[in-house]
Motif scaffolding. Sequence first.
Motif, PDB file in Angstrom:
ATOM      1  N   SER A  10       0.835  -1.217   0.000  1.00 10.10           N
ATOM      2  CA  SER A  10       0.000   0.000   0.000  1.00 10.10           C
ATOM      3  C   SER A  10       0.861   1.254   0.000  1.00 10.10           C
ATOM      4  CB  SER A  10      -0.907   0.049   1.225  1.00 10.10           C
ATOM      5  OG  SER A  10      -1.608  -1.146   1.357  1.00 10.10           O
ATOM      6  N   GLN A  11       1.906   1.254   0.862  1.00  6.59           N
ATOM      7  CA  GLN A  11       2.776   2.435   0.911  1.00  6.59           C
ATOM      8  C   GLN A  11       3.487   2.651  -0.424  1.00  6.59           C
ATOM      9  OE1 GLN A  11       4.807   0.959   4.437  1.00  6.59           O
ATOM     10  NE2 GLN A  11       4.573   2.969   5.392  1.00  6.59           N
ATOM     11  N   TYR A  12       3.952   1.542  -0.994  1.00  8.73           N
ATOM     12  CA  TYR A  12       4.659   1.642  -2.274  1.00  8.73           C
ATOM     13  C   TYR A  12       3.740   2.258  -3.336  1.00  8.73           C
ATOM     14  CZ  TYR A  12       7.356   0.527  -6.410  1.00  8.73           C
ATOM     15  OH  TYR A  12       8.049   0.630  -7.590  1.00  8.73           O
ATOM     16  N   LEU A  13       2.504   1.773  -3.399  1.00  9.90           N
ATOM     17  CA  LEU A  13       1.577   2.275  -4.416  1.00  9.90           C
ATOM     18  C   LEU A  13       1.183   3.726  -4.133  1.00  9.90           C
ATOM     19  CD1 LEU A  13      -0.632  -0.896  -5.000  1.00  9.90           C
ATOM     20  CD2 LEU A  13       1.268  -0.054  -6.402  1.00  9.90           C
ATOM     21  N   GLN A  14       1.114   4.047  -2.846  1.00 11.97           N
ATOM     22  CA  GLN A  14       0.856   5.424  -2.449  1.00 11.97           C
ATOM     23  C   GLN A  14       1.937   6.361  -2.996  1.00 11.97           C
ATOM     24  OE1 GLN A  14      -1.921   5.786  -0.612  1.00 11.97           O
ATOM     25  NE2 GLN A  14      -1.761   8.027  -0.817  1.00 11.97           N
ATOM     26  N   GLU A  15       3.167   5.871  -2.940  1.00 11.34           N
ATOM     27  CA  GLU A  15       4.298   6.681  -3.411  1.00 11.34           C
ATOM     28  C   GLU A  15       4.435   6.678  -4.935  1.00 11.34           C
ATOM     29  OE1 GLU A  15       7.847   5.319  -1.510  1.00 11.34           O
ATOM     30  OE2 GLU A  15       7.084   5.809   0.498  1.00 11.34           O
ATOM     31  N   ALA A  39      -4.322  -7.466  -7.505  1.00 11.86           N
ATOM     32  CA  ALA A  39      -3.868  -6.082  -7.708  1.00 11.86           C
ATOM     33  C   ALA A  39      -4.813  -5.362  -8.669  1.00 11.86           C
ATOM     34  CB  ALA A  39      -2.441  -6.069  -8.250  1.00 11.86           C
ATOM     35  N   ALA A  40      -5.218  -6.051  -9.742  1.00 13.67           N
ATOM     36  CA  ALA A  40      -6.095  -5.417 -10.737  1.00 13.67           C
ATOM     37  C   ALA A  40      -7.422  -5.026 -10.088  1.00 13.67           C
ATOM     38  CB  ALA A  40      -6.329  -6.364 -11.910  1.00 13.67           C
ATOM     39  N   LYS A  41      -7.960  -5.930  -9.272  1.00 15.82           N
ATOM     40  CA  LYS A  41      -9.226  -5.620  -8.607  1.00 15.82           C
ATOM     41  C   LYS A  41      -9.043  -4.409  -7.692  1.00 15.82           C
ATOM     42  CE  LYS A  41     -12.930  -7.377  -5.724  1.00 15.82           C
ATOM     43  NZ  LYS A  41     -12.849  -6.239  -4.778  1.00 15.82           N
ATOM     44  N   PHE A 297      16.178  -9.914   0.352  1.00 13.65           N
ATOM     45  CA  PHE A 297      15.329  -8.868  -0.231  1.00 13.65           C
ATOM     46  C   PHE A 297      15.069  -7.748   0.777  1.00 13.65           C
ATOM     47  CE2 PHE A 297      13.901 -12.995  -2.139  1.00 13.65           C
ATOM     48  CZ  PHE A 297      14.578 -12.842  -3.348  1.00 13.65           C
ATOM     49  N   ASP A 298      16.028  -7.515   1.601  1.00 16.74           N
ATOM     50  CA  ASP A 298      15.931  -6.514   2.665  1.00 16.74           C
ATOM     51  C   ASP A 298      15.309  -5.208   2.160  1.00 16.74           C
ATOM     52  OD1 ASP A 298      16.290  -5.442   5.164  1.00 16.74           O
ATOM     53  OD2 ASP A 298      18.340  -4.774   4.765  1.00 16.74           O
ATOM     54  N   GLY A 299      14.237  -4.797   2.804  1.00 14.64           N
ATOM     55  CA  GLY A 299      13.593  -3.530   2.428  1.00 14.64           C
ATOM     56  C   GLY A 299      12.670  -3.633   1.229  1.00 14.64           C
ATOM     57  N   ASN A 300      12.695  -4.763   0.520  1.00 13.99           N
ATOM     58  CA  ASN A 300      11.881  -4.897  -0.687  1.00 13.99           C
ATOM     59  C   ASN A 300      10.690  -5.835  -0.531  1.00 13.99           C
ATOM     60  OD1 ASN A 300      13.052  -3.169  -2.668  1.00 13.99           O
ATOM     61  ND2 ASN A 300      14.842  -4.526  -2.658  1.00 13.99           N
ATOM     62  N   VAL A 301      10.515  -6.408   0.656  1.00 17.20           N
ATOM     63  CA  VAL A 301       9.348  -7.270   0.867  1.00 17.20           C
ATOM     64  C   VAL A 301       8.129  -6.373   1.078  1.00 17.20           C
ATOM     65  CG1 VAL A 301       8.331  -9.089   2.303  1.00 17.20           C
ATOM     66  CG2 VAL A 301      10.807  -9.053   1.892  1.00 17.20           C
ATOM     67  N   ARG A 302       7.096  -6.576   0.277  1.00 23.68           N
ATOM     68  CA  ARG A 302       5.927  -5.687   0.321  1.00 23.68           C
ATOM     69  C   ARG A 302       4.719  -6.308   1.019  1.00 23.68           C
ATOM     70  NH1 ARG A 302       9.089  -2.270  -0.330  1.00 23.68           N
ATOM     71  NH2 ARG A 302      10.047  -1.805  -2.332  1.00 23.68           N
ATOM     72  N   SER A 303       4.563  -7.625   0.900  1.00 24.96           N
ATOM     73  CA  SER A 303       3.377  -8.269   1.482  1.00 24.96           C
ATOM     74  C   SER A 303       3.680  -9.710   1.858  1.00 24.96           C
ATOM     75  CB  SER A 303       2.224  -8.333   0.470  1.00 24.96           C
ATOM     76  OG  SER A 303       1.710  -7.078   0.196  1.00 24.96           O
ATOM     77  N   LEU A 304       3.000 -10.181   2.895  1.00 22.76           N
ATOM     78  CA  LEU A 304       3.041 -11.598   3.264  1.00 22.76           C
ATOM     79  C   LEU A 304       1.613 -12.117   3.146  1.00 22.76           C
ATOM     80  CD1 LEU A 304       5.179 -11.255   6.554  1.00 22.76           C
ATOM     81  CD2 LEU A 304       6.011 -11.686   4.227  1.00 22.76           C
TER      82      LEU A 304
END
Length: 328
Positions: A10-15, A39-41, A297-304
Amino acid sequence: MSKSIEKSMSQYLQEHQNLKYIFFGGKGGVGKTVLAGTAAKWFADQGKRTMLASTNPVHSLSGLLDQNVFGQSTQVKGVPNLFGYEIDTKDTIERLKVDIKERIQWFLKFAEISTKADEFVESATMNPAFEESAMFENMIDLMFKNEYDVYVFDTAPTANARRLLGMSKVYSLWVNKMVKSREEARTLREMLSFSKKKQEDPLMDYLVNFRDRMAHAQQLLTDEQLTSFFFVTLPEALPIAVIKRFMGWFQDFGIPVGGVLVNMLIQKEQVTESSPEFVRNRVAMQDSYMNQIWNDFDGNVRSLIPLFDNEVRGTEALQRVAEHVFST
Ligand SMILES: Nc1ncnc2c1ncn2[C@@H]1O[C@H](COP(=O)(O)OP(=O)(O)OP(=O)(O)O)[C@@H](O)[C@H]1O
Ligand SMILES: [Mg+2]
């Protein structure tokens, strides 16, 4: 190394409010189609006119959406703004074959070579790279038409995108050279002929057109504001190895990497001493690969995303996945 999500999906997409082309890559069966659908939905729910497209010859969007979306852009039932589209690769391949045959025939005639075009056509089209190129062409056609706010591609033709983009510099040099020498040849012909009218040159038109399309595709696909590739993995050795390789390639070519989504995590709070040994063992295995994921992937994990007790099918199921993908 941090052991928690630093920047969520969410933060990534916000940015990245202007994202327009979103891709999901990863090893077979890790959940790319499910997460592309999710994601599309989500984008559609934000009010964006969204295209969820698949260029693969083996489609799974109709299965995911529980609705036939093969062969044409189709409004997804119950989700305003969302369109699904399984592009017919076979059809494109047949069209390209005819197209190429005509060009080769023209060229053989032009060069006064008396050979049948068929052999050339066969060797040009009977290989897997040709199919991948066809998928790539379909993808960029859809992008260039520009009829949607957001495009989510279920499994991009990754290797081809990488190859084409990696080669595009060399390629453009080569085409420019070809164009130059063909222009010289054409001028010579025109000078030698009595009529001053311009001669047609479909081969050159094709080369110039192809070069320009590739340059445009590269420009869009390397634009950090517009494009993001997300990589899906499981907490297991092979899927991790696969996306590490992909991410390396992509970074080398300046294709923006959005981050990593970890799918099918067994929910630990549901596992107790009395759970079957098989389950406890898998949890221990996932734990150890999670350490590797946080590390690599330090810092690059977006979702679990948890492992659900059932397959993901239909837009209601996608909503359930979305709650996890976009939870933080
Ligand atoms: N978190 C999850 N929990 C349970 N099942 C899941 C989860 N994610 C995906 N699945 C199921 O796993 C299977 C594979 O998912 P999906 O088809 O999205 O993978 P894929 O990476 O697109 O596969 P392919 O490489 O074959 O295209 C599907 O049956 C899907 O419903
Ligand atoms: Mg898939």
